[in-house]
Motif scaffolding. Structure first.
Motif, PDB file in Angstrom:
ATOM      1  N   GLN A 295     -20.363  44.338  -4.509  1.00  0.00           N
ATOM      2  CA  GLN A 295     -19.555  45.543  -4.355  1.00  0.00           C
ATOM      3  C   GLN A 295     -20.171  46.708  -5.098  1.00  0.00           C
ATOM      4  OE1 GLN A 295     -15.799  44.182  -5.761  1.00  0.00           O
ATOM      5  NE2 GLN A 295     -16.203  44.630  -7.898  1.00  0.00           N
ATOM      6  N   ILE A 296     -19.802  47.907  -4.664  1.00  0.00           N
ATOM      7  CA  ILE A 296     -20.200  49.141  -5.320  1.00  0.00           C
ATOM      8  C   ILE A 296     -18.931  49.860  -5.729  1.00  0.00           C
ATOM      9  CG2 ILE A 296     -21.352  51.370  -5.059  1.00  0.00           C
ATOM     10  CD1 ILE A 296     -23.183  50.127  -3.021  1.00  0.00           C
ATOM     11  N   TYR A 297     -18.933  50.400  -6.940  1.00  0.00           N
ATOM     12  CA  TYR A 297     -17.764  51.127  -7.422  1.00  0.00           C
ATOM     13  C   TYR A 297     -18.210  52.216  -8.392  1.00  0.00           C
ATOM     14  CZ  TYR A 297     -18.161  48.445 -11.737  1.00  0.00           C
ATOM     15  OH  TYR A 297     -18.628  47.898 -12.902  1.00  0.00           O
ATOM     16  N   PHE A 298     -17.274  53.085  -8.759  1.00  0.00           N
ATOM     17  CA  PHE A 298     -17.506  54.108  -9.766  1.00  0.00           C
ATOM     18  C   PHE A 298     -16.732  53.722 -11.020  1.00  0.00           C
ATOM     19  CE2 PHE A 298     -18.459  56.566  -5.957  1.00  0.00           C
ATOM     20  CZ  PHE A 298     -19.642  57.163  -6.347  1.00  0.00           C
ATOM     21  N   ASN A 299     -17.409  53.743 -12.182  1.00  0.00           N
ATOM     22  CA  ASN A 299     -16.722  53.392 -13.422  1.00  0.00           C
ATOM     23  C   ASN A 299     -15.945  54.600 -13.946  1.00  0.00           C
ATOM     24  OD1 ASN A 299     -18.690  55.020 -14.520  1.00  0.00           O
ATOM     25  ND2 ASN A 299     -19.575  53.452 -15.834  1.00  0.00           N
ATOM     26  N   LYS A 300     -15.364  54.479 -15.134  1.00  0.00           N
ATOM     27  CA  LYS A 300     -14.530  55.541 -15.687  1.00  0.00           C
ATOM     28  C   LYS A 300     -15.305  56.827 -15.948  1.00  0.00           C
ATOM     29  CE  LYS A 300     -11.238  52.440 -17.854  1.00  0.00           C
ATOM     30  NZ  LYS A 300     -10.661  51.944 -19.115  1.00  0.00           N
ATOM     31  N   LYS A 301     -16.587  56.703 -16.248  1.00  0.00           N
ATOM     32  CA  LYS A 301     -17.414  57.882 -16.499  1.00  0.00           C
ATOM     33  C   LYS A 301     -17.911  58.537 -15.216  1.00  0.00           C
ATOM     34  CE  LYS A 301     -19.129  56.434 -21.003  1.00  0.00           C
ATOM     35  NZ  LYS A 301     -20.334  56.172 -21.805  1.00  0.00           N
ATOM     36  N   GLY A 302     -17.677  57.899 -14.076  1.00  0.00           N
ATOM     37  CA  GLY A 302     -18.097  58.463 -12.804  1.00  0.00           C
ATOM     38  C   GLY A 302     -19.461  58.012 -12.330  1.00  0.00           C
ATOM     39  N   TYR A 303     -20.033  57.008 -12.999  1.00  0.00           N
ATOM     40  CA  TYR A 303     -21.332  56.490 -12.596  1.00  0.00           C
ATOM     41  C   TYR A 303     -21.162  55.434 -11.512  1.00  0.00           C
ATOM     42  CZ  TYR A 303     -23.110  58.638 -16.874  1.00  0.00           C
ATOM     43  OH  TYR A 303     -23.437  59.527 -17.866  1.00  0.00           O
ATOM     44  N   ALA A 304     -22.077  55.435 -10.553  1.00  0.00           N
ATOM     45  CA  ALA A 304     -22.051  54.416  -9.498  1.00  0.00           C
ATOM     46  C   ALA A 304     -22.624  53.123 -10.056  1.00  0.00           C
ATOM     47  CB  ALA A 304     -22.870  54.873  -8.306  1.00  0.00           C
ATOM     48  N   LYS A 305     -21.859  52.048  -9.926  1.00  0.00           N
ATOM     49  CA  LYS A 305     -22.280  50.730 -10.398  1.00  0.00           C
ATOM     50  C   LYS A 305     -22.251  49.764  -9.222  1.00  0.00           C
ATOM     51  CE  LYS A 305     -22.421  51.670 -14.841  1.00  0.00           C
ATOM     52  NZ  LYS A 305     -23.581  51.433 -15.695  1.00  0.00           N
ATOM     53  N   ILE A 306     -23.106  48.770  -9.299  1.00  0.00           N
ATOM     54  CA  ILE A 306     -23.152  47.746  -8.259  1.00  0.00           C
ATOM     55  C   ILE A 306     -23.034  46.385  -8.940  1.00  0.00           C
ATOM     56  CG2 ILE A 306     -25.675  47.676  -8.268  1.00  0.00           C
ATOM     57  CD1 ILE A 306     -25.543  47.147  -5.246  1.00  0.00           C
ATOM     58  N   ILE A 307     -22.243  45.516  -8.361  1.00  0.00           N
ATOM     59  CA  ILE A 307     -22.125  44.154  -8.879  1.00  0.00           C
ATOM     60  C   ILE A 307     -22.997  43.269  -8.004  1.00  0.00           C
ATOM     61  CG2 ILE A 307     -20.597  42.194  -9.215  1.00  0.00           C
ATOM     62  CD1 ILE A 307     -18.642  43.966 -10.374  1.00  0.00           C
ATOM     63  N   ILE A 308     -23.998  42.657  -8.648  1.00  0.00           N
ATOM     64  CA  ILE A 308     -24.880  41.750  -7.928  1.00  0.00           C
ATOM     65  C   ILE A 308     -24.548  40.327  -8.373  1.00  0.00           C
ATOM     66  CG2 ILE A 308     -26.716  43.412  -7.580  1.00  0.00           C
ATOM     67  CD1 ILE A 308     -28.191  42.190  -9.929  1.00  0.00           C
ATOM     68  N   ALA A 309     -24.847  39.387  -7.526  1.00  0.00           N
ATOM     69  CA  ALA A 309     -24.498  37.995  -7.819  1.00  0.00           C
ATOM     70  C   ALA A 309     -25.684  37.087  -7.565  1.00  0.00           C
ATOM     71  CB  ALA A 309     -23.328  37.565  -6.955  1.00  0.00           C
ATOM     72  N   LEU A 310     -25.808  36.110  -8.430  1.00  0.00           N
ATOM     73  CA  LEU A 310     -26.746  35.024  -8.230  1.00  0.00           C
ATOM     74  C   LEU A 310     -26.016  34.022  -7.354  1.00  0.00           C
ATOM     75  CD1 LEU A 310     -29.556  34.360  -9.286  1.00  0.00           C
ATOM     76  CD2 LEU A 310     -28.486  33.068 -11.109  1.00  0.00           C
ATOM     77  N   ALA A 311     -26.556  33.728  -6.195  1.00  0.00           N
ATOM     78  CA  ALA A 311     -25.804  32.953  -5.213  1.00  0.00           C
ATOM     79  C   ALA A 311     -26.678  31.884  -4.564  1.00  0.00           C
ATOM     80  CB  ALA A 311     -25.246  33.878  -4.146  1.00  0.00           C
ATOM     81  N   LYS A 312     -25.988  30.851  -4.085  1.00  0.00           N
ATOM     82  CA  LYS A 312     -26.645  29.775  -3.346  1.00  0.00           C
ATOM     83  C   LYS A 312     -26.077  29.776  -1.938  1.00  0.00           C
ATOM     84  CE  LYS A 312     -27.386  24.823  -3.320  1.00  0.00           C
ATOM     85  NZ  LYS A 312     -26.931  23.528  -3.822  1.00  0.00           N
ATOM     86  N   GLY A 313     -26.927  29.702  -0.936  1.00  0.00           N
ATOM     87  CA  GLY A 313     -26.492  29.751   0.451  1.00  0.00           C
ATOM     88  C   GLY A 313     -25.658  28.553   0.858  1.00  0.00           C
ATOM     89  N   LYS A 314     -24.644  28.815   1.685  1.00  0.00           N
ATOM     90  CA  LYS A 314     -23.792  27.739   2.194  1.00  0.00           C
ATOM     91  C   LYS A 314     -24.396  27.169   3.464  1.00  0.00           C
ATOM     92  CE  LYS A 314     -19.238  29.331   0.705  1.00  0.00           C
ATOM     93  NZ  LYS A 314     -17.910  29.765   1.166  1.00  0.00           N
TER      94      LYS A 314
END
Length: 157
Positions: free
Chosen positions: A105-124
């Motif tokens: 996901q991509i979101y804006f934090n309280k300071k207004g900066y764009a942040k992205i949540i990346i995940a270490l994932a294993k394919g199903k």
């Protein structure tokens, strides 16, 4: 924290092992279009190249007021801002265990900066996906039956 974009397909296709928050390097018009929710994370992934993390395949539509001569490429490669230890850890996990790094996901934090949540994932595998769908349907049916259930009335004697 206001979530702008989610990658729903990632939760269907991968087992999420670990999540990491990272900064995202964007141009000004990309920030404006992101605030309007004009982005797509489907089929995007993260690669580590020369000890730097980059996200590929994120589609950020340019803002309608952007100068036509300076429009950035909508699917350009964008750099992620991570600490060296985080990059080394991710690189080790991906190279040894054969895992993938995907944006969630991509979101804006309280300071207004764009942040992205990346995940270490294993394919199903395909059967894992079917099992997940089956579990969700059973949970949905249970919720519906609980909602429609009428409690018996008590009589005061």
């Amino acid at each position: 924290m206001s979530i702008i974009i989610r990658n729903k397909k990632a939760l269907h296709d991968y087992f999420i092992i670990e999540q990491i928050e990272a900064g995202l390097v964007l141009a000004g018009s990309e920030v404006k279009s992101l605030r309007n929710g004009r982005a797509n994370l489907k089929d995007s992934f993260v690669r580590i190249i020369n000890n730097e993390a980059f996200v590929f395949g994120v589609h950020l539509t340019y803002h309608h007021t952007t100068n036509p001569y300076f429009k950035p490429d909508e699917k350009r490669v964008r750099k992620l801002l991570l600490h060296r230890k985080q990059i080394d850890k991710l690189f080790g996990q991906v190279s040894q265990k054969g895992l993938s790094i995907i944006p969630l996901q991509i979101y804006f934090n309280k300071k207004g900066y764009a942040k992205i949540i990346i995940a270490l994932a294993k394919g199903k595998k395909e059967y894992d996906k079917r099992e997940t769908i089956k579990r969700k349907e059973l949970a949905r049916e249970a919720q519906a039956s609980m909602k429609n259930y009428e409690y018996p009335k008590r009589s005061n004697k």
